[in-house]
Scaffold this motif. Structure first.
Motif, PDB file in Angstrom:
ATOM      1  N   SER A  53      39.476  36.168  45.489  1.00 51.53           N
ATOM      2  CA  SER A  53      39.813  36.627  44.136  1.00 51.53           C
ATOM      3  C   SER A  53      40.490  37.993  44.191  1.00 51.53           C
ATOM      4  N   ILE A  54      41.521  38.156  43.388  1.00 49.97           N
ATOM      5  CA  ILE A  54      42.175  39.450  43.231  1.00 49.97           C
ATOM      6  C   ILE A  54      42.382  39.694  41.745  1.00 49.97           C
ATOM      7  N   GLN A  55      41.749  40.741  41.218  1.00 49.99           N
ATOM      8  CA  GLN A  55      41.826  41.059  39.793  1.00 49.99           C
ATOM      9  C   GLN A  55      41.870  42.573  39.625  1.00 49.99           C
ATOM     10  N   LYS A  56      42.361  43.007  38.486  1.00 49.31           N
ATOM     11  CA  LYS A  56      42.351  44.446  38.213  1.00 49.31           C
ATOM     12  C   LYS A  56      40.943  44.869  37.778  1.00 49.31           C
ATOM     13  N   PHE A  57      40.605  46.124  38.045  1.00 45.80           N
ATOM     14  CA  PHE A  57      39.328  46.670  37.575  1.00 45.80           C
ATOM     15  C   PHE A  57      39.591  47.961  36.826  1.00 45.80           C
TER      16      PHE A  57
END
Length: 288
Positions: A53-57
Motif C-alpha cells: 500500500s502507498i497512500q498519503k499521510f
C-alpha cells in the motif's frame, strides 16, 4: 541507509514501548520487526508505505501494523519540518501466552489478526482515542498498560477502519531485498518530476530489467510503474488540496508529460477527476 531487521527493546519496568518520535522529517527505511505497532502522526505530511500500500499521510493519521509487516513513512517535497508521532510497540505475547484467547479479548484478537495487512482508522475513531494516546506517554506501570488495553479495545469494537495491504501481499524480508526497495523509494522521491526509465532503475539495484520486474512484483505485489504512478497521483492529490495550481501544472510537476495519461492514471487510483477531487478537498488560505 541499508534497511535491516529492527530490534526493539523495552525497559525493565515496562512490557511494551510507547514514545514520542520527533525529528526534522520521517526518513526511516522500509523496515520490519516482530512487534505490533500503533503509530499516530502528530505533525508532518508525506507518503505512507505499508506492505504493498502507498497512500498519503497527514496529522491525525492512525495506523496499526501487524508483526513483520514492512512499513515506513516518508516526507515528500517541502513537507519536511517538525515531524512527530506517537509510537506504541509490543510483542503479541507481552501479556503471556494465550492471553488473546480469553473471551474478554475476542474483539482485540480479531483486530490484531487483521493488523497483518495494516489498518488505517477513520477520523472519528482516531479523535476518540487521541487523548488516551497522549496520556499513555505520561503514565507508567499498571496505568500505562490499562491505557493500551483501553485503546486497543476501543479500536477493536469499531468498524471505522480500512485495511491497507492486499490480502495476497507476501513480504520478502531478506536484507538484500530491503536494501533494493529503499534505493528505489529514495530514487523515486528524488526523481518523480522527470521521466524515469526501467533501465535506470534496474541499473540502480544492479539487476537486469527483466529480473528487476520479477523482483519488484514479488516483493510489493505490483509492478514498478504501478508503484510509480501511485506515488505521482498521491502527490498530485496533495497539490490539488494545498495549492491553487492549475491541473496542467500539477500534472507537469508530478512528472507527467501527457495530460490525457495523467487523467487516466488519476481516475484509476482516485476514482474521480482531478477537478472533482479539488472541489471536494481543496483547502483555502483561510482554512490553513
Amino acid at each position: 541507509m541499508k534497511a535491516q531487521f529492527e530490534k526493539i527493546t523495552t525497559s525493565r519496568e515496562n512490557s511494551f514501548k510507547a514514545f514520542l518520535y520527533r525529528d526534522r522529517e520521517f526518513d526511516a527505511p522500509w523496515h520490519y520487526h516482530p512487534e505490533l505497532e500503533l503509530t499516530y502522526i502528530v505533525s508532518s505530511k508525506g507518503m505512507r508505505y505499508v506492505g504493498d500500500s502507498i497512500q498519503k499521510f497527514e496529522p491525525g493519521d492512525l495506523v496499526l501494523l501487524g508483526a513483520d509487516l514492512p512499513h515506513c513513512w516518508k516526507n515528500t517535497g517541502g513537507s519536511a519540518g517538525d515531524a512527530s508521532s506517537i509510537v506504541i510497540q509490543w510483542k503479541e505475547n507481552f501479556l503471556g501466552e494465550g492471553w488473546l484467547q480469553n473471551p474478554e479479548f475476542a474483539a482485540v484478537n480479531n483486530l490484531l489478526t487483521l493488523a497483518s495487512r495494516g489498518i488505517k482508522f477513520g477520523v472519528k475513531l482516531t479523535t476518540e482515542v487521541e487523548e488516551m494516546l497522549f496520556a499513555i506517554l505520561k503514565e507508567s506501570g499498571f496505568k500505562r498498560l490499562i491505557f493500551l488495553l483501553e485503546i486497543l479495545n476501543h479500536l477493536a469494537v469499531s468498524s471505522d477502519y480500512t485495511l491497507l495491504s492486499g490480502d495476497n501481499f507476501i513480504a520478502n524480508l531478506n536484507l538484500e531485498a530491503n536494501d533494493r526497495i529503499n534505493k528505489v523509494y529514495n530514487f523515486v522521491r528524488e526523481n518523480y518530476g522527470r521521466k524515469i526509465t526501467l533501465q535506470e532503475v534496474a541499473s540502480l539495484v544492479a539487476m537486469s530489467e527483466e529480473a528487476f520486474c520479477r523482483f519488484f512484483k514479488k516483493t510489493l505485489n505490483k509492478s514498478f510503474f504501478t508503484f510509480l504512478n501511485e506515488y505521482k497521483v498521491n502527490l498530485a492529490c496533495k497539490l490539488l488540496v494545498e495549492t491553487n495550481y492549475q491541473v496542467t501544472r500539477i500534472a507537469y510537476e508530478c512528472g507527467y508529460e501527457s495530460l490525457p495519461y495523467f487523467y487516466r492514471q488519476f481516475q484509476k487510483f482516485v476514482h474521480c477527476s482531478p477537478a472533482s477531487y479539488k472541489k471536494e478537498y481543496h483547502v483555502t488560505e483561510d482554512q490553513r
